[in-house]
Scaffold this motif. Structure first.
Motif, PDB file in Angstrom:
ATOM      1  N   LYS A 136       0.828  -1.211   0.000  1.00  0.00           N
ATOM      2  CA  LYS A 136       0.000   0.000   0.000  1.00  0.00           C
ATOM      3  C   LYS A 136       0.863   1.262   0.000  1.00  0.00           C
ATOM      4  N   ASP A 137       1.851   1.306   0.881  1.00  0.00           N
ATOM      5  CA  ASP A 137       2.675   2.510   1.025  1.00  0.00           C
ATOM      6  C   ASP A 137       3.502   2.817  -0.222  1.00  0.00           C
ATOM      7  N   LEU A 138       4.007   1.781  -0.876  1.00  0.00           N
ATOM      8  CA  LEU A 138       4.877   1.987  -2.038  1.00  0.00           C
ATOM      9  C   LEU A 138       4.141   1.860  -3.370  1.00  0.00           C
ATOM     10  N   HIS A 139       2.843   1.567  -3.292  1.00  0.00           N
ATOM     11  CA  HIS A 139       2.022   1.440  -4.510  1.00  0.00           C
ATOM     12  C   HIS A 139       2.586   0.379  -5.455  1.00  0.00           C
ATOM     13  N   VAL A 140       2.859  -0.782  -4.871  1.00  0.00           N
ATOM     14  CA  VAL A 140       3.335  -1.924  -5.654  1.00  0.00           C
ATOM     15  C   VAL A 140       2.427  -3.108  -5.365  1.00  0.00           C
ATOM     16  N   GLY A 141       2.430  -4.055  -6.270  1.00  0.00           N
ATOM     17  CA  GLY A 141       1.623  -5.249  -6.080  1.00  0.00           C
ATOM     18  C   GLY A 141       2.178  -6.124  -4.969  1.00  0.00           C
ATOM     19  N   ILE A 142       1.293  -6.873  -4.361  1.00  0.00           N
ATOM     20  CA  ILE A 142       1.706  -7.772  -3.284  1.00  0.00           C
ATOM     21  C   ILE A 142       2.693  -8.815  -3.806  1.00  0.00           C
ATOM     22  N   ALA A 143       2.569  -9.200  -5.073  1.00  0.00           N
ATOM     23  CA  ALA A 143       3.501 -10.174  -5.655  1.00  0.00           C
ATOM     24  C   ALA A 143       4.926  -9.619  -5.683  1.00  0.00           C
ATOM     25  N   THR A 144       5.061  -8.330  -5.923  1.00  0.00           N
ATOM     26  CA  THR A 144       6.382  -7.701  -5.922  1.00  0.00           C
ATOM     27  C   THR A 144       6.987  -7.735  -4.525  1.00  0.00           C
ATOM     28  N   VAL A 145       6.163  -7.471  -3.533  1.00  0.00           N
ATOM     29  CA  VAL A 145       6.637  -7.504  -2.145  1.00  0.00           C
ATOM     30  C   VAL A 145       6.996  -8.935  -1.751  1.00  0.00           C
ATOM     31  N   THR A 146       6.161  -9.875  -2.145  1.00  0.00           N
ATOM     32  CA  THR A 146       6.419 -11.279  -1.831  1.00  0.00           C
ATOM     33  C   THR A 146       7.715 -11.746  -2.479  1.00  0.00           C
ATOM     34  N   ARG A 147       7.961 -11.302  -3.701  1.00  0.00           N
ATOM     35  CA  ARG A 147       9.214 -11.648  -4.383  1.00  0.00           C
ATOM     36  C   ARG A 147      10.404 -11.132  -3.579  1.00  0.00           C
ATOM     37  N   GLY A 148      10.296  -9.899  -3.094  1.00  0.00           N
ATOM     38  CA  GLY A 148      11.361  -9.336  -2.265  1.00  0.00           C
ATOM     39  C   GLY A 148      11.549 -10.117  -0.981  1.00  0.00           C
ATOM     40  N   SER A 149      10.442 -10.523  -0.387  1.00  0.00           N
ATOM     41  CA  SER A 149      10.496 -11.303   0.845  1.00  0.00           C
ATOM     42  C   SER A 149      11.179 -12.640   0.607  1.00  0.00           C
ATOM     43  N   ARG A 150      10.818 -13.272  -0.486  1.00  0.00           N
ATOM     44  CA  ARG A 150      11.406 -14.568  -0.824  1.00  0.00           C
ATOM     45  C   ARG A 150      12.905 -14.425  -1.076  1.00  0.00           C
ATOM     46  N   ALA A 151      13.281 -13.391  -1.803  1.00  0.00           N
ATOM     47  CA  ALA A 151      14.704 -13.174  -2.088  1.00  0.00           C
ATOM     48  C   ALA A 151      15.475 -12.875  -0.808  1.00  0.00           C
ATOM     49  N   LEU A 152      14.875 -12.118   0.073  1.00  0.00           N
ATOM     50  CA  LEU A 152      15.524 -11.793   1.346  1.00  0.00           C
ATOM     51  C   LEU A 152      15.721 -13.049   2.188  1.00  0.00           C
ATOM     52  N   ARG A 153      14.755 -13.928   2.146  1.00  0.00           N
ATOM     53  CA  ARG A 153      14.780 -15.142   2.963  1.00  0.00           C
ATOM     54  C   ARG A 153      15.583 -16.276   2.324  1.00  0.00           C
ATOM     55  N   ASP A 154      15.437 -16.463   1.014  1.00  0.00           N
ATOM     56  CA  ASP A 154      15.935 -17.677   0.376  1.00  0.00           C
ATOM     57  C   ASP A 154      17.134 -17.497  -0.547  1.00  0.00           C
ATOM     58  N   SER A 155      17.553 -16.287  -0.785  1.00  0.00           N
ATOM     59  CA  SER A 155      18.617 -16.091  -1.769  1.00  0.00           C
ATOM     60  C   SER A 155      19.978 -16.449  -1.194  1.00  0.00           C
ATOM     61  N   LYS A 156      21.000 -16.133  -1.925  1.00  0.00           N
ATOM     62  CA  LYS A 156      22.368 -16.449  -1.503  1.00  0.00           C
ATOM     63  C   LYS A 156      22.861 -15.528  -0.393  1.00  0.00           C
ATOM     64  N   GLY A 157      22.023 -14.625   0.045  1.00  0.00           N
ATOM     65  CA  GLY A 157      22.387 -13.782   1.173  1.00  0.00           C
ATOM     66  C   GLY A 157      22.893 -12.403   0.809  1.00  0.00           C
ATOM     67  N   GLY A 158      22.833 -12.050  -0.463  1.00  0.00           N
ATOM     68  CA  GLY A 158      23.324 -10.744  -0.886  1.00  0.00           C
ATOM     69  C   GLY A 158      22.592  -9.593  -0.228  1.00  0.00           C
ATOM     70  N   PHE A 159      21.268  -9.686  -0.151  1.00  0.00           N
ATOM     71  CA  PHE A 159      20.501  -8.615   0.487  1.00  0.00           C
ATOM     72  C   PHE A 159      20.912  -8.449   1.943  1.00  0.00           C
ATOM     73  N   LYS A 160      20.948  -9.541   2.670  1.00  0.00           N
ATOM     74  CA  LYS A 160      21.287  -9.455   4.099  1.00  0.00           C
ATOM     75  C   LYS A 160      22.696  -8.921   4.303  1.00  0.00           C
ATOM     76  N   LYS A 161      23.618  -9.356   3.470  1.00  0.00           N
ATOM     77  CA  LYS A 161      24.994  -8.870   3.597  1.00  0.00           C
ATOM     78  C   LYS A 161      25.060  -7.368   3.378  1.00  0.00           C
ATOM     79  N   VAL A 162      24.346  -6.880   2.377  1.00  0.00           N
ATOM     80  CA  VAL A 162      24.367  -5.448   2.082  1.00  0.00           C
ATOM     81  C   VAL A 162      23.610  -4.661   3.150  1.00  0.00           C
ATOM     82  N   LEU A 163      22.527  -5.212   3.643  1.00  0.00           N
ATOM     83  CA  LEU A 163      21.756  -4.524   4.683  1.00  0.00           C
ATOM     84  C   LEU A 163      22.578  -4.289   5.944  1.00  0.00           C
ATOM     85  N   TYR A 164      23.526  -5.164   6.205  1.00  0.00           N
ATOM     86  CA  TYR A 164      24.305  -5.057   7.439  1.00  0.00           C
ATOM     87  C   TYR A 164      25.707  -4.510   7.223  1.00  0.00           C
ATOM     88  N   LEU A 165      25.918  -3.829   6.101  1.00  0.00           N
ATOM     89  CA  LEU A 165      27.220  -3.175   5.873  1.00  0.00           C
ATOM     90  C   LEU A 165      27.379  -1.998   6.803  1.00  0.00           C
TER      91      LEU A 165
END
Length: 89
Positions: free
Chosen positions: A60-89
């Motif tokens: 709602k806040d970013l005016h994006v579809g829930i599928a886009t948010v879910t994709r981000g959630s999945r990548a954050l949770r299941d990916s090789k860890g790039g997002f988490k590594k960058v988030l904690y730089l």
């Protein structure tokens, strides 16, 4: 994309990462305005998810579809860890 071309782009980004104005100009030239906006939104989605914001609120806040948010959630949770590594730089 070939490994050599991919490395060339990554090396370019590494070389200019300390100059935020140049990096912004480079990305503006490289991407269409809508591509650049989508990348910025996706990064905002990941940051909000990491901060525990509800997926429906993000949608709602970013005016994006829930599928886009879910994709981000999945990548954050299941990916090789790039997002988490960058988030904690």
């Amino acid at each position: 994309m070939g490994i050599k071309k991919e490395k060339n782009l990554i090396e370019t980004l590494i070389n200019i990462h300390n100059d935020s104005k140049l990096l912004d100009t480079f990305l503006t030239d490289l991407l269409t305005p809508s591509e650049y906006e989508e990348i910025k939104k996706r990064w905002e989605i990941v940051k909000m998810l990491n901060n525990g914001v509800n997926q429906h609120k993000i949608s709602k806040d970013l005016h994006v579809g829930i599928a886009t948010v879910t994709r981000g959630s999945r990548a954050l949770r299941d990916s090789k860890g790039g997002f988490k590594k960058v988030l904690y730089l």
